[in-house]
Each structure stands twice: as C-alpha cells, then as structure tokens.
Design a protein around this motif. Sequence first.
Motif, PDB file in Angstrom:
ATOM      1  N   ILE A 268       1.075  -0.876   0.417  1.00  0.00           N
ATOM      2  CA  ILE A 268       0.206   0.126   0.457  1.00  0.00           C
ATOM      3  C   ILE A 268       0.497   0.996  -0.279  1.00  0.00           C
ATOM      4  N   SER A 269       0.424   2.087  -1.002  1.00  0.00           N
ATOM      5  CA  SER A 269       1.415   3.646  -1.204  1.00  0.00           C
ATOM      6  C   SER A 269       0.289   4.288  -1.187  1.00  0.00           C
ATOM      7  N   PHE A 270       1.328   5.409   0.192  1.00  0.00           N
ATOM      8  CA  PHE A 270      -0.318   6.578   0.395  1.00  0.00           C
ATOM      9  C   PHE A 270       0.307   7.655  -0.694  1.00  0.00           C
ATOM     10  N   ASN A 271       1.060   7.670  -1.630  1.00  0.00           N
ATOM     11  CA  ASN A 271       1.136   8.630  -2.561  1.00  0.00           C
ATOM     12  C   ASN A 271       0.890   7.901  -4.346  1.00  0.00           C
ATOM     13  N   ASN A 272       0.684   8.755  -5.014  1.00  0.00           N
ATOM     14  CA  ASN A 272       1.047   8.628  -6.704  1.00  0.00           C
ATOM     15  C   ASN A 272       1.778   8.184  -6.992  1.00  0.00           C
ATOM     16  N   THR A 273       2.686   9.358  -6.695  1.00  0.00           N
ATOM     17  CA  THR A 273       4.207   9.506  -7.090  1.00  0.00           C
ATOM     18  C   THR A 273       5.128   8.135  -6.331  1.00  0.00           C
ATOM     19  N   MET A 274       4.361   7.949  -5.790  1.00  0.00           N
ATOM     20  CA  MET A 274       5.669   6.774  -4.921  1.00  0.00           C
ATOM     21  C   MET A 274       5.442   5.746  -5.472  1.00  0.00           C
ATOM     22  N   SER A 275       3.762   5.069  -5.668  1.00  0.00           N
ATOM     23  CA  SER A 275       3.097   4.103  -6.478  1.00  0.00           C
ATOM     24  C   SER A 275       3.834   3.390  -7.558  1.00  0.00           C
ATOM     25  N   PHE A 276       3.868   5.544  -8.338  1.00  0.00           N
ATOM     26  CA  PHE A 276       4.266   4.874 -10.054  1.00  0.00           C
ATOM     27  C   PHE A 276       5.709   4.381  -9.672  1.00  0.00           C
ATOM     28  N   GLY A 277       7.040   5.268  -8.970  1.00  0.00           N
ATOM     29  CA  GLY A 277       8.198   4.015  -8.385  1.00  0.00           C
ATOM     30  C   GLY A 277       8.294   2.363  -7.841  1.00  0.00           C
ATOM     31  N   VAL A 278       7.420   2.723  -7.004  1.00  0.00           N
ATOM     32  CA  VAL A 278       5.994   0.920  -6.676  1.00  0.00           C
ATOM     33  C   VAL A 278       5.828   0.072  -8.359  1.00  0.00           C
ATOM     34  N   LEU A 279       5.636   0.206  -9.102  1.00  0.00           N
ATOM     35  CA  LEU A 279       5.194  -0.508 -10.319  1.00  0.00           C
ATOM     36  C   LEU A 279       5.854  -0.113 -10.800  1.00  0.00           C
ATOM     37  N   LEU A 280       7.229   0.672 -11.100  1.00  0.00           N
ATOM     38  CA  LEU A 280       8.115   0.685 -11.666  1.00  0.00           C
ATOM     39  C   LEU A 280       9.127  -0.164 -11.576  1.00  0.00           C
ATOM     40  N   GLN A 281       9.277  -0.705 -10.166  1.00  0.00           N
ATOM     41  CA  GLN A 281      10.677  -1.471  -9.625  1.00  0.00           C
ATOM     42  C   GLN A 281       9.511  -2.379  -9.557  1.00  0.00           C
ATOM     43  N   LEU A 282       8.946  -2.711  -9.548  1.00  0.00           N
ATOM     44  CA  LEU A 282       8.286  -4.298  -9.369  1.00  0.00           C
ATOM     45  C   LEU A 282       8.192  -5.068 -11.183  1.00  0.00           C
ATOM     46  N   THR A 283       7.863  -3.805 -11.960  1.00  0.00           N
ATOM     47  CA  THR A 283       8.011  -4.482 -12.982  1.00  0.00           C
ATOM     48  C   THR A 283       9.685  -4.600 -13.949  1.00  0.00           C
ATOM     49  N   ARG A 284      10.612  -4.428 -13.250  1.00  0.00           N
ATOM     50  CA  ARG A 284      12.036  -4.132 -13.269  1.00  0.00           C
ATOM     51  C   ARG A 284      12.154  -5.911 -12.418  1.00  0.00           C
ATOM     52  N   MET A 285      11.660  -6.463 -11.626  1.00  0.00           N
ATOM     53  CA  MET A 285      12.073  -7.332 -10.855  1.00  0.00           C
ATOM     54  C   MET A 285      11.503  -8.536 -11.260  1.00  0.00           C
TER      55      MET A 285
END
Length: 353
Positions: A268-285
């Motif tokens: 759970i990410s409490f900001n849309n910009t941080m959420s994009f970082g989460v999505l990006l890193q999950l995809t990379r991994m």
Amino acid sequence: MTIRSIYQLLCKRLPSYGDDYLNNNVTIKDVAKASGVSTATVSRVLRNKGYASNEIREKVLSTAKMLNYQPNALARSLKNHQTHTIGVVIPDISNPYFMRISRGIEDTVYQNGYNLIFASAEEKPKKENELLNLLFEKRVDAIVLATSGQNEEIVNKIKNSRIPIVLVDRELTEQNESIDFVAEDNFNAAFELTNYLLSKGHTRIGVVNGPQTVSTGIERYNGFKKAIQEYGLEEDPDFIFNGNFNQEDGENAVKNFFNRNNKPTAIISFNNTMSFGVLLQLTRMGYSLPRDVVLASYGEVEGAKLLKSPNIVYVSQSPYEMGVRVGEILMNRLMNHSTEPVIEKFRPKILIE
C-alpha cells in the motif's frame, strides 16, 4: 506624421541618447517630452479618457509606439492596491495531482480577471518559507498553499495582513481555524483502502509512507494503523518504509521489501508518485500484478494506463474539483469580501483499475 519623421524628431529632442535610448525602460514622462506635450495629456491619450485632439492623439500614440512604451503594471497595482495575481505554492510541480488542483483554480479565477503565479517548494519548508515571503513582498492579491510544514509563522503573518490565504490538500501542524482549508478525508480513505486489502486476506502488507511531518502523511498512516488494529494485527517494522512522496522512495521500498525472506503479498503506497516508483521497480524485478503482489495506491497511477490489466486498487481523488472550490473561495474573498472561514473535505472513492 510618418514613423521616420517621428524618429528624426526624437533624435533632435533626445540627442544624448540616440538609438540606445529606445532600448531602455521608457516612462510616461519620456513619451511626453518626446511628443512635446504634458504628462497629463499623454496619460489621457493612453488611458483613452478625457479630451485630446486627433493630431495630438496620433502624435502621442505614434511616439509611445516608437519608444516601445509599456505601462508600469507595478505602479498601477500600487495605486489600485490590486495586482490581479494569485500566488500558488505547491510541494511538487511535476505531480499531476497538484497540477490538476492548479488547473481547477486557474479555470475559476481567470474568468474573473485573475492570473496565477506558480512556485514549487520541493517538499522543503525553508524554500517554501522563502517563496511565501517573496509572494507577500510582491503584493499578490491572494495565496494558495499546499504546505510542506513548519511555516505557521509566515502563514499567520499573511493571514493577519488581510491577504486571503487558502490551504489546499495539507493543513498546518498547528491549524488556524480562521484559515480556509480544502482537502480530502485522508484518514478514512486510507482506512478503507487498507480494509479492502485485509478483506481479501492480505496480512503481510508493505507500507510506503509519506513524510510524517505533513498532515497527509500522518493522516494516511493513522488510517492504516486504525484498520489493522481493528483487524487484530500489529504493525511490523520490517513492512514499513518511510518516504518523502517521490518516485525513488517507491523504488527503494520495493527493494527493501523483496530482499527479505518474508515478502509482502500486498503493498500500500500513500502517494501516486511513490506508487509509480513501486510499479516501476516491481516490473524491473520481474514481478507481475496482481499474480505476485497486489498494489494499492492512494491516488491514481498515471503509468498504469500503459499496462494491459494492472488491477491496481486505488483511491480515486478529485483534484480538479478541489481546485475549483479553492478558486470559488478566493473569488468570494476578493470580490465579495466574505470573512467566514471555510473548511471543506472531499471524500475519495476506492476503485480498481
């Protein structure tokens, strides 16, 4: 009178300046001197008020054009005690959420003759303080602030000077109830977002927090804590990552969570910009949503639109509508001279993308 003859006349009357003079700041006195008339006559012609013969009018206008005369907006604003400008200080000018708020404000105030001056504090209280002081000194008619925190003194100073100031999205640490405030119900939205994950059986939830120095970060985290407490769970420090509402924090949170043996089943990410970082890193991994992990975001993730079926759970916000409401409050202050404080909270919805 031709342009050439006016130029020749100028050169005779202003011999010490020549061509360079035309590149300098020109005052109404300069136009009067070059035209051979009084400053009062020039003023009447330029404002199109009062009598002036056609010959004088043509001479003044031609001279003003030749000299590239521009009215002094600052002097006019000091005389009228209005600049028709509104300062907007936001923490991140690259965040679509804050730009939509700004668009809502602009669409509302522009039709009433006001323009916005934007500034980004970059989540830095010191820079925010400097920007607020600058706008105050520049005599803007009103200020909108999404605060990074710790600036109660200058905010109250602006309020006490009778310059309307509206807080948007974030409140002060020591909130002044006489200051207008438009925001979301952060606590309940975060509570409901967490409850959704819990209802789907997720108990190992990685939390990407915002800064605990601003109201949005505090309220959203408190909403999460309330939800897990009611569910009979305790906080796990290994699943808490404190960030600062930027993309890198989302990326680093994923690295932190997934380098552990006991990995989260949801984030759970409490900001849309941080959420994009989460999505990006999950995809990379190489992780897939929602097969490997579920992502719940406070705010819509713009980058998710590029994915076929992201299945991201998110809080649907209303930034444009909030901006419109801020604009309405400002116009009520500036045009109707209303003094009744407004405190309004929007209730976001939980959606699945």
